[in-house]
Design an enzyme around this catalytic site. Structure first.
Site, PDB file in Angstrom:
ATOM      1  N   HIS A  81       0.831  -1.199   0.000  1.00  0.00           N
ATOM      2  CA  HIS A  81       0.000   0.000   0.000  1.00  0.00           C
ATOM      3  C   HIS A  81       0.870   1.256   0.000  1.00  0.00           C
ATOM      4  O   HIS A  81       1.844   1.327   0.761  1.00  0.00           O
ATOM      5  CB  HIS A  81      -0.890   0.029   1.247  1.00  0.00           C
ATOM      6  CG  HIS A  81      -1.915  -1.036   1.258  1.00  0.00           C
ATOM      7  ND1 HIS A  81      -1.650  -2.310   1.715  1.00  0.00           N
ATOM      8  CD2 HIS A  81      -3.208  -1.036   0.855  1.00  0.00           C
ATOM      9  CE1 HIS A  81      -2.740  -3.048   1.598  1.00  0.00           C
ATOM     10  NE2 HIS A  81      -3.706  -2.295   1.081  1.00  0.00           N
ATOM     11  N   MET A 116       7.678  -3.007   5.280  1.00  0.00           N
ATOM     12  CA  MET A 116       8.298  -3.000   3.951  1.00  0.00           C
ATOM     13  C   MET A 116       9.062  -1.707   3.707  1.00  0.00           C
ATOM     14  O   MET A 116      10.117  -1.709   3.065  1.00  0.00           O
ATOM     15  CB  MET A 116       7.251  -3.227   2.851  1.00  0.00           C
ATOM     16  CG  MET A 116       6.595  -4.601   2.903  1.00  0.00           C
ATOM     17  SD  MET A 116       7.778  -5.978   2.949  1.00  0.00           S
ATOM     18  CE  MET A 116       8.635  -5.745   1.413  1.00  0.00           C
ATOM     19  N   ASP A 131      27.195   1.050  -4.568  1.00  0.00           N
ATOM     20  CA  ASP A 131      27.375   1.827  -5.796  1.00  0.00           C
ATOM     21  C   ASP A 131      28.488   2.859  -5.661  1.00  0.00           C
ATOM     22  O   ASP A 131      29.313   3.015  -6.563  1.00  0.00           O
ATOM     23  CB  ASP A 131      26.068   2.526  -6.179  1.00  0.00           C
ATOM     24  CG  ASP A 131      26.236   3.396  -7.410  1.00  0.00           C
ATOM     25  OD1 ASP A 131      26.654   2.861  -8.464  1.00  0.00           O
ATOM     26  OD2 ASP A 131      25.969   4.607  -7.329  1.00  0.00           O
TER      27      ASP A 131
END
EC number: 4.6.1.17
Length: 177
Positions: A81, A116, A131
């Site tokens: 959501h 999440m 990175d």
């Protein structure tokens, strides 16, 4: 415990994917904390802590990336959501000579939790560290990403049995580098 223990709530009776209907749930304060780490050469961690990476301030950039990722989780995880986030805290701390520990705490007032979002914040923070430092250490390992604690909602409070949760976590922005 939870009304859905052992049931996959993102599947309907026919097994098709669906976004869970949370409209009947109460709006409550919800918080989640996740953690993870990036393992690296000691020289890479030293470079990060001293701010000498060629791409710039790894800690600040990774923290901002994690915060941004938490806010975009509903766009990244198909059945998650979209939520209004009240607060996100991301910390990065060296542990030993070769480990950069990452923790994220996410807070909202909503009908569904922010587990999440916390996990996504940690993951993207770790990916950003990788990175920014891969030119000097391609063997870095992203590891131990997990939910440490969550509170709020019907399922109540959860704390991972081996979680190293600091009582003051959720507001600190100080890093150990």
């Amino acid at each position: 415990m939870n009304d859905h223990d052992g049931v996959l709530t993102h599947l309907d009776e026919q097994g098709a994917a669906r976004m869970v209907d949370v409209s009947a749930k109460a709006v409550t304060l919800r918080r989640a904390r996740a953690s993870g780490a990036v393992l690296m050469k000691p020289s890479t961690l030293d470079m990060i802590c001293h701010g000498t990476a060629a791409k710039g301030d790894v800690i600040a950039t990774a923290r901002i990336a994690g915060i941004m990722a938490a806010k975009r989780t509903g766009e990244l995880i198909p059945l998650c959501h979209p939520l209004g986030i009240e607060a996100v805290t991301v910390t990065l701390e060296p542990q030993g000579a070769d480990r950069l520990s990452i923790a994220a705490t996410v807070t909202t007032v909503a009908r569904t939790g922010v587990e999440m979002e916390a996990l996504t914040a940690v993951t993207v923070t770790a990916l950003t560290v990788y990175d920014m430092c891969k030119a000097v250490d391609r063997a870095m390992t992203i590891t131990d990403i997990r939910l440490d604690e969550k509170s709020g909602g019907r399922s109540g409070h959860y704390r991972r049995h081996d979680a190293d949760v600091k009582p003051s976590d959720g507001g600190s922005t100080e890093d150990g580098c």
